[in-house]
Write a protein that holds these residues in place. Structure first.
Motif, PDB file in Angstrom:
ATOM      1  N   ARG A  35      -4.751  17.121   2.745  1.00  0.00           N
ATOM      2  CA  ARG A  35      -5.915  17.610   3.488  1.00  0.00           C
ATOM      3  C   ARG A  35      -6.285  18.989   2.964  1.00  0.00           C
ATOM      4  O   ARG A  35      -5.466  19.905   2.947  1.00  0.00           O
ATOM      5  N   ILE A  36      -7.538  19.127   2.562  1.00  0.00           N
ATOM      6  CA  ILE A  36      -8.075  20.417   2.121  1.00  0.00           C
ATOM      7  C   ILE A  36      -9.307  20.670   2.984  1.00  0.00           C
ATOM      8  O   ILE A  36     -10.313  19.985   2.845  1.00  0.00           O
ATOM      9  N   GLY A  37      -9.180  21.635   3.884  1.00  0.00           N
ATOM     10  CA  GLY A  37     -10.249  21.860   4.855  1.00  0.00           C
ATOM     11  C   GLY A  37     -10.321  20.669   5.781  1.00  0.00           C
ATOM     12  O   GLY A  37      -9.328  20.274   6.382  1.00  0.00           O
ATOM     13  N   ASN A  38     -11.505  20.063   5.880  1.00  0.00           N
ATOM     14  CA  ASN A  38     -11.643  18.877   6.726  1.00  0.00           C
ATOM     15  C   ASN A  38     -11.765  17.599   5.900  1.00  0.00           C
ATOM     16  O   ASN A  38     -12.103  16.550   6.421  1.00  0.00           O
ATOM     17  N   ARG A  39     -11.456  17.697   4.613  1.00  0.00           N
ATOM     18  CA  ARG A  39     -11.543  16.523   3.730  1.00  0.00           C
ATOM     19  C   ARG A  39     -10.153  16.047   3.340  1.00  0.00           C
ATOM     20  O   ARG A  39      -9.231  16.823   3.210  1.00  0.00           O
ATOM     21  N   TRP A  40     -10.038  14.732   3.142  1.00  0.00           N
ATOM     22  CA  TRP A  40      -8.779  14.122   2.756  1.00  0.00           C
ATOM     23  C   TRP A  40      -8.869  13.615   1.326  1.00  0.00           C
ATOM     24  O   TRP A  40      -9.899  13.079   0.903  1.00  0.00           O
ATOM     25  N   TYR A  41      -7.778  13.790   0.594  1.00  0.00           N
ATOM     26  CA  TYR A  41      -7.667  13.325  -0.778  1.00  0.00           C
ATOM     27  C   TYR A  41      -6.337  12.613  -0.940  1.00  0.00           C
ATOM     28  O   TYR A  41      -5.431  12.773  -0.131  1.00  0.00           O
ATOM     29  N   ALA A  42      -6.202  11.847  -2.009  1.00  0.00           N
ATOM     30  CA  ALA A  42      -4.943  11.181  -2.319  1.00  0.00           C
ATOM     31  C   ALA A  42      -4.393  11.779  -3.606  1.00  0.00           C
ATOM     32  O   ALA A  42      -5.099  11.855  -4.609  1.00  0.00           O
ATOM     33  N   ASP A  43      -3.130  12.222  -3.559  1.00  0.00           N
ATOM     34  CA  ASP A  43      -2.445  12.706  -4.749  1.00  0.00           C
ATOM     35  C   ASP A  43      -2.141  11.483  -5.615  1.00  0.00           C
ATOM     36  O   ASP A  43      -1.368  10.613  -5.225  1.00  0.00           O
ATOM     37  N   LYS A  44      -2.759  11.403  -6.791  1.00  0.00           N
ATOM     38  CA  LYS A  44      -2.662  10.200  -7.612  1.00  0.00           C
ATOM     39  C   LYS A  44      -1.235   9.899  -8.049  1.00  0.00           C
ATOM     40  O   LYS A  44      -0.808   8.745  -8.030  1.00  0.00           O
ATOM     41  N   ASN A  45      -0.467  10.906  -8.428  1.00  0.00           N
ATOM     42  CA  ASN A  45       0.914  10.679  -8.863  1.00  0.00           C
ATOM     43  C   ASN A  45       1.768  10.113  -7.729  1.00  0.00           C
ATOM     44  O   ASN A  45       2.511   9.153  -7.923  1.00  0.00           O
ATOM     45  N   LYS A  46       1.655  10.713  -6.539  1.00  0.00           N
ATOM     46  CA  LYS A  46       2.422  10.220  -5.391  1.00  0.00           C
ATOM     47  C   LYS A  46       1.942   8.838  -4.967  1.00  0.00           C
ATOM     48  O   LYS A  46       2.736   7.996  -4.555  1.00  0.00           O
ATOM     49  N   LEU A  47       0.635   8.596  -5.070  1.00  0.00           N
ATOM     50  CA  LEU A  47       0.081   7.289  -4.736  1.00  0.00           C
ATOM     51  C   LEU A  47       0.658   6.219  -5.652  1.00  0.00           C
ATOM     52  O   LEU A  47       1.072   5.159  -5.195  1.00  0.00           O
ATOM     53  N   ASP A  48       0.707   6.498  -6.957  1.00  0.00           N
ATOM     54  CA  ASP A  48       1.246   5.524  -7.901  1.00  0.00           C
ATOM     55  C   ASP A  48       2.723   5.237  -7.621  1.00  0.00           C
ATOM     56  O   ASP A  48       3.162   4.085  -7.691  1.00  0.00           O
ATOM     57  N   LYS A  49       3.485   6.255  -7.278  1.00  0.00           N
ATOM     58  CA  LYS A  49       4.900   6.065  -6.937  1.00  0.00           C
ATOM     59  C   LYS A  49       5.030   5.224  -5.669  1.00  0.00           C
ATOM     60  O   LYS A  49       5.884   4.338  -5.580  1.00  0.00           O
ATOM     61  N   TRP A  50       4.184   5.502  -4.680  1.00  0.00           N
ATOM     62  CA  TRP A  50       4.200   4.753  -3.427  1.00  0.00           C
ATOM     63  C   TRP A  50       3.852   3.278  -3.692  1.00  0.00           C
ATOM     64  O   TRP A  50       4.484   2.378  -3.149  1.00  0.00           O
ATOM     65  N   LEU A  51       2.856   3.046  -4.546  1.00  0.00           N
ATOM     66  CA  LEU A  51       2.471   1.679  -4.874  1.00  0.00           C
ATOM     67  C   LEU A  51       3.611   0.930  -5.562  1.00  0.00           C
ATOM     68  O   LEU A  51       3.860  -0.240  -5.268  1.00  0.00           O
ATOM     69  N   ASP A  52       4.301   1.604  -6.490  1.00  0.00           N
ATOM     70  CA  ASP A  52       5.444   0.976  -7.160  1.00  0.00           C
ATOM     71  C   ASP A  52       6.532   0.620  -6.152  1.00  0.00           C
ATOM     72  O   ASP A  52       7.127  -0.462  -6.232  1.00  0.00           O
ATOM     73  N   LYS A  53       6.785   1.515  -5.205  1.00  0.00           N
ATOM     74  CA  LYS A  53       7.811   1.271  -4.184  1.00  0.00           C
ATOM     75  C   LYS A  53       7.402   0.100  -3.280  1.00  0.00           C
ATOM     76  O   LYS A  53       8.237  -0.726  -2.915  1.00  0.00           O
ATOM     77  N   MET A  54       6.122   0.021  -2.927  1.00  0.00           N
ATOM     78  CA  MET A  54       5.643  -1.025  -2.029  1.00  0.00           C
ATOM     79  C   MET A  54       5.573  -2.381  -2.726  1.00  0.00           C
ATOM     80  O   MET A  54       5.640  -3.426  -2.075  1.00  0.00           O
ATOM     81  N   ALA A  55       5.438  -2.394  -4.051  1.00  0.00           N
ATOM     82  CA  ALA A  55       5.291  -3.631  -4.805  1.00  0.00           C
ATOM     83  C   ALA A  55       6.616  -4.374  -4.989  1.00  0.00           C
ATOM     84  O   ALA A  55       6.625  -5.537  -5.363  1.00  0.00           O
ATOM     85  N   VAL A  56       7.721  -3.718  -4.716  1.00  0.00           N
ATOM     86  CA  VAL A  56       9.044  -4.345  -4.915  1.00  0.00           C
ATOM     87  C   VAL A  56       9.344  -5.349  -3.857  1.00  0.00           C
ATOM     88  O   VAL A  56       8.900  -5.496  -2.841  1.00  0.00           O
TER      89      VAL A  56
END
Length: 56
Positions: A35-56
């Protein structure tokens, strides 16, 4: 240069999901929402790691 943070629209395009689900994911306890101010973003590196973990 590759972007480190994805906006909600970029996240939707990257994952092929709708905006409502993208908001749920970045605001959740997944560890990749930033969260930066009132906007939300996704950290791409952490997202990719999360996706790899969820895909198992």
């Amino acid at each position: 240069m590759e972007k480190k943070l994805l906006s909600l629209k970029e996240l939707c395009s990257y994952l092929g999901i709708g905006e409502t689900k993208a908001r749920e994911l970045v605001r959740g306890k997944n560890g990749f929402g930033v969260r930066i101010g009132n906007r939300w973003y996704a950290d791409k590196n952490k997202l990719d790691k999360w996706l790899d973990k969820m895909a198992v």
